[in-house]
Design an enzyme around this catalytic site. Structure first.
Site, mmCIF file in Angstrom:
data_model
loop_
_atom_site.group_PDB
_atom_site.id
_atom_site.type_symbol
_atom_site.label_atom_id
_atom_site.label_comp_id
_atom_site.label_asym_id
_atom_site.label_seq_id
_atom_site.Cartn_x
_atom_site.Cartn_y
_atom_site.Cartn_z
ATOM 1 N N GLY A 43 47.786 41.276 43.952
ATOM 2 C CA GLY A 43 48.528 42.337 43.492
ATOM 3 C C GLY A 43 48.930 43.185 44.618
ATOM 4 N N ASP A 81 45.933 37.987 40.526
ATOM 5 C CA ASP A 81 45.102 39.400 40.633
ATOM 6 C C ASP A 81 45.835 40.465 39.466
ATOM 7 O OD1 ASP A 81 43.894 41.671 41.536
ATOM 8 O OD2 ASP A 81 44.881 41.788 43.442
ATOM 9 N N ARG A 154 35.844 40.905 38.167
ATOM 10 C CA ARG A 154 35.855 41.471 39.530
ATOM 11 C C ARG A 154 34.985 42.737 39.399
ATOM 12 N NH1 ARG A 154 40.797 42.554 43.526
ATOM 13 N NH2 ARG A 154 39.921 44.504 44.668
#
Length: 289
Positions: A43, A81, A154
């Site tokens: 990202g 991501d 995450r």
């Protein structure tokens, strides 16, 4: 082998595995050519390549468009991501559907609030509630049609300063919600938080790490601790920026290419990466003689 299956095998491999960041089609192709088994669709670097901040300033559909180019030119799996999933559980459901349509193997979502803030930026890093984040994981898992598509949760407890107990508490909840693996993140220059987490987690499910800040630690330390996958998270973009800055400055100073042409790749190398020869052959088959 399907890209999703390739990625799941990386997570479940008895050996420590590695994936490398890419932010567009050509960088993704380079990652594959040098021998990496997977790609991290970062990202940070995708947004930086657009010239915007890593605060969800690039829309998720813009990110998806770049991922499609990356997926089309490579045969190894990509893990996106996915920031916070770009919204609530419903945004997560749509994201998973669209990633599967583009042959993306996995998505990693972080337990922050939307819009996200990059983990290495100083300041407040508010976290989502455990129940809300578990709902996103469950929604994603219920939506996927490929059983090998992976969702990685995450954990940002260390980034937010909430400590080991909170990190393990969240890890337990996310695993029970269906996460295929956990990514534990730290911004310390030493791996103390990561190793403490690994000791407390005891290998209950695969763990992914991102050693951007604690890069001086030998990889064997993480291998011994039981880490499953390491992400080299932003280094191709950082390297390219350094070279572009130096090249632009040199040309500006010299008003000439005399000191540059022998230090950079040829235009022919660009054509090779674009597979220009294939188009030549196709033209012979399909264009009027």
């Amino acid at each position: 082998m399907k890209k999703t299956t390739q990625f799941k095998n990386l997570l479940q491999s008895p050996s420590l595995e590695f994936i490398m960041e890419a932010h567009n089609g050509v960088s993704a192709k380079i990652v594959e050519e040098v021998g990496f088994k997977g790609i991290w669709g970062s990202g940070l670097t995708i947004s930086a390549a657009m010239g915007v901040r890593d605060n969800n300033e690039a829309s998720w559909t813009q990110v998806l468009e770049i991922l499609e180019f990356m997926s089309d030119v490579t045969s190894i799996p990509i893990m996106l991501d996915g920031d916070t999933g770009y919204g609530n559980f419903n945004n997560m459901r749509r994201l998973v559907r669209k990633l599967e349509q583009r042959n993306i193997a996995a998505v990693c979502i972080e337990d922050k609030v939307f819009p996200k803030t990059n983990s290495f930026i100083e300041g407040n890093q508010p976290l989502a509630s455990i129940d809300e984040f578990c709902g996103k994981i469950k929604a994603g898992k219920d939506t996927q049609t490929d059983p090998d598509f992976c969702i990685i949760a995450r954990i940002e407890a260390f980034i937010a300063g909430w400590g080991l107990n909170e990190a393990l508490k969240r890890a337990d909840a996310y695993e029970k919600a269906g996460a295929d693996a956990l990514l534990i993140h730290s911004k310390l220059s030493k791996p103390d938080e990561i190793l403490a987490f690994m000791k407390g987690w005891k290998g209950r499910s695969p763990v992914v790490i991102v050693p951007t800040m604690y890069y001086e630690t030998a990889t064997e330390v993480f291998e011994k601790a039981g880490v499953s996958l390491i992400i080299w998270a932003n280094h191709l973009l950082r390297a390219s920026i350094a070279v572009m800055q130096k090249t632009a400055d040199q040309i500006h100073k010299d008003r000439s290419l005399i000191n540059i042409e022998n230090t950079i790749v040829s235009v022919k190398e660009i054509f090779r990466l674009q597979v220009a020869d294939e188009l030549k052959e196709a033209e012979k088959r399909y264009l009027p003689k």
